[in-house]
Scaffold this motif. Sequence first.
Motif, short mmCIF file in Angstrom:
data_model
loop_
_atom_site.label_atom_id
_atom_site.label_comp_id
_atom_site.label_asym_id
_atom_site.label_seq_id
_atom_site.Cartn_x
_atom_site.Cartn_y
_atom_site.Cartn_z
N PHE A 1 0.83 -1.21 0.00
CA PHE A 1 0.00 0.00 0.00
C PHE A 1 0.86 1.25 0.00
O PHE A 1 0.63 2.21 -0.77
CB PHE A 1 -0.91 -0.04 1.23
N LEU A 2 1.89 1.27 0.88
CA LEU A 2 2.75 2.44 0.96
C LEU A 2 3.53 2.65 -0.33
O LEU A 2 3.70 3.78 -0.81
CB LEU A 2 3.71 2.30 2.14
N LEU A 3 4.05 1.54 -0.90
CA LEU A 3 4.78 1.66 -2.16
C LEU A 3 3.88 2.19 -3.27
O LEU A 3 4.29 3.00 -4.10
CB LEU A 3 5.38 0.30 -2.54
N THR A 4 2.63 1.68 -3.28
CA THR A 4 1.69 2.14 -4.30
C THR A 4 1.41 3.63 -4.15
O THR A 4 1.41 4.40 -5.12
CB THR A 4 0.37 1.35 -4.19
N ARG A 5 1.17 4.08 -2.89
CA ARG A 5 0.94 5.51 -2.63
C ARG A 5 2.14 6.35 -3.04
O ARG A 5 2.01 7.42 -3.63
CB ARG A 5 0.65 5.72 -1.15
N PHE A 6 3.34 5.84 -2.72
CA PHE A 6 4.56 6.57 -3.05
C PHE A 6 4.72 6.71 -4.55
O PHE A 6 5.06 7.78 -5.07
CB PHE A 6 5.76 5.85 -2.44
N CYS A 7 4.47 5.58 -5.26
CA CYS A 7 4.60 5.63 -6.73
C CYS A 7 3.59 6.59 -7.33
O CYS A 7 3.90 7.36 -8.27
CB CYS A 7 4.43 4.23 -7.30
N ARG A 8 2.36 6.54 -6.82
CA ARG A 8 1.34 7.46 -7.32
C ARG A 8 1.73 8.92 -7.05
O ARG A 8 1.55 9.81 -7.89
CB ARG A 8 0.00 7.15 -6.66
N HIS A 9 2.27 9.16 -5.83
CA HIS A 9 2.69 10.52 -5.49
C HIS A 9 3.82 10.98 -6.40
O HIS A 9 3.85 12.15 -6.86
CB HIS A 9 3.13 10.56 -4.02
N GLU A 10 4.76 10.09 -6.69
CA GLU A 10 5.86 10.45 -7.59
C GLU A 10 5.34 10.77 -8.97
O GLU A 10 5.77 11.74 -9.60
CB GLU A 10 6.86 9.28 -7.65
N ARG A 11 4.41 9.93 -9.46
CA ARG A 11 3.86 10.18 -10.79
C ARG A 11 3.10 11.50 -10.82
O ARG A 11 3.19 12.28 -11.79
CB ARG A 11 2.94 9.02 -11.20
N SER A 12 2.35 11.77 -9.74
CA SER A 12 1.60 13.04 -9.69
C SER A 12 2.55 14.23 -9.68
O SER A 12 2.32 15.25 -10.35
CB SER A 12 0.70 13.06 -8.44
N THR A 13 3.61 14.12 -8.89
CA THR A 13 4.59 15.21 -8.80
C THR A 13 5.24 15.46 -10.15
O THR A 13 5.39 16.62 -10.59
CB THR A 13 5.65 14.88 -7.75
N LYS A 14 5.65 14.37 -10.80
CA LYS A 14 6.28 14.51 -12.12
C LYS A 14 5.32 15.13 -13.12
O LYS A 14 5.70 15.97 -13.95
CB LYS A 14 6.78 13.15 -12.61
N GLN A 15 4.05 14.66 -13.04
CA GLN A 15 3.05 15.18 -13.98
C GLN A 15 2.83 16.68 -13.76
O GLN A 15 2.74 17.45 -14.72
CB GLN A 15 1.73 14.41 -13.80
N ARG A 16 2.76 17.11 -12.47
CA ARG A 16 2.58 18.54 -12.18
C ARG A 16 3.79 19.35 -12.65
O ARG A 16 3.65 20.45 -13.22
CB ARG A 16 2.36 18.75 -10.68
N ASP A 17 4.98 18.81 -12.43
CA ASP A 17 6.18 19.52 -12.88
C ASP A 17 6.20 19.65 -14.39
O ASP A 17 6.57 20.71 -14.96
CB ASP A 17 7.44 18.78 -12.42
N THR A 18 5.78 18.59 -15.06
CA THR A 18 5.75 18.63 -16.53
C THR A 18 4.75 19.66 -17.01
O THR A 18 5.02 20.43 -17.94
CB THR A 18 5.39 17.24 -17.08
N GLU A 19 3.57 19.65 -16.34
CA GLU A 19 2.55 20.62 -16.73
C GLU A 19 3.02 22.05 -16.49
O GLU A 19 2.77 22.95 -17.31
CB GLU A 19 1.26 20.35 -15.95
#
Length: 302
Positions: free
Chosen positions: A266-284
């Motif tokens: 669960f924690l790894l999944t949340r972390f991966c999702r958070h990383e993807r969200s962060t990257k996506q926001r930075d890209t945007e």
Amino acid sequence: METYRTHFVMWTLLGLAAVFISASALSGVKGIVKQKVLLHCPCVNRNVRKKVIWQLEEHTTVLSHDGSDNHTTMGKGYENRVSLFLNEEKDNCSLLLSGITVADNGTYKCFFTANAFVYEKVILHVAASYSVCMDLVSDQALVCSRGGEGSGVYQCKASGGYPEGQIHWELEGHPLVNPSRRDVTHLDYFTGLYSLTSNLTIELSEGEKLQCVVENTALASNLTSNSSCNQKPMSMESSGHYKVEVAALVAVSLIGMFIVGVLLVFLLTRFCRHERSTKQRDTERQESGVTRSFNVYEDDSA
């Protein structure tokens, strides 16, 4: 007169020989339950093309060997338990019997053909040693109902023996005369083995040694109780508790590992999702900044 004496001596010797042979035949051989025994049958000058048959009592066929086709047939209940020595020695028709049971007790006959159809007789005496233990009965009501103050009821158990034995009680190494006792004998009809129980009511002085002795005439031995009947059950009970505790510990450990694993996933999944969200926001943000810069550049050009 000399002839009479010669005949007398000859017949006396023959009589003694007959008595000796008869006594030997009656003594037979001894077989212990679950072990092996060899039943001897010398068959010198045997006709190798004729049958060799082993029989228990009058009607039970143990084994039949047909010499004409060298084929051996085993009787019901003797499969994989009996074997002949014929393949090794043609004049030896002895039988090896394995996995002895009480049902194997009796008179065996070995039939074969020499100059005539003859047989050898072997008597098998089956025996089994008893397992003996003794305890003080803990039922206080039973003690009070059978004896006065200071008396106790001692129980001796002898199990898994053959033939039926006898329990004797001894105090300080001497047999007890006319003791107050109650005996029970149980026969296991499946195995043919006996179990004996004797309850003795007696008042003992401090330091006196009481023993029960089990007599087995077939083994010509006496077994003395030197252990408690509760030792084995207690050991098994302790072992059972230990196994239950180990099983419970393993189960708890597995459940704990499962919960930890789920949390980690669960924690790894949340972390991966958070990383993807962060990257996506930075890209945007980068794309938005580039777009604004491009628009400003176009306005300046205009």
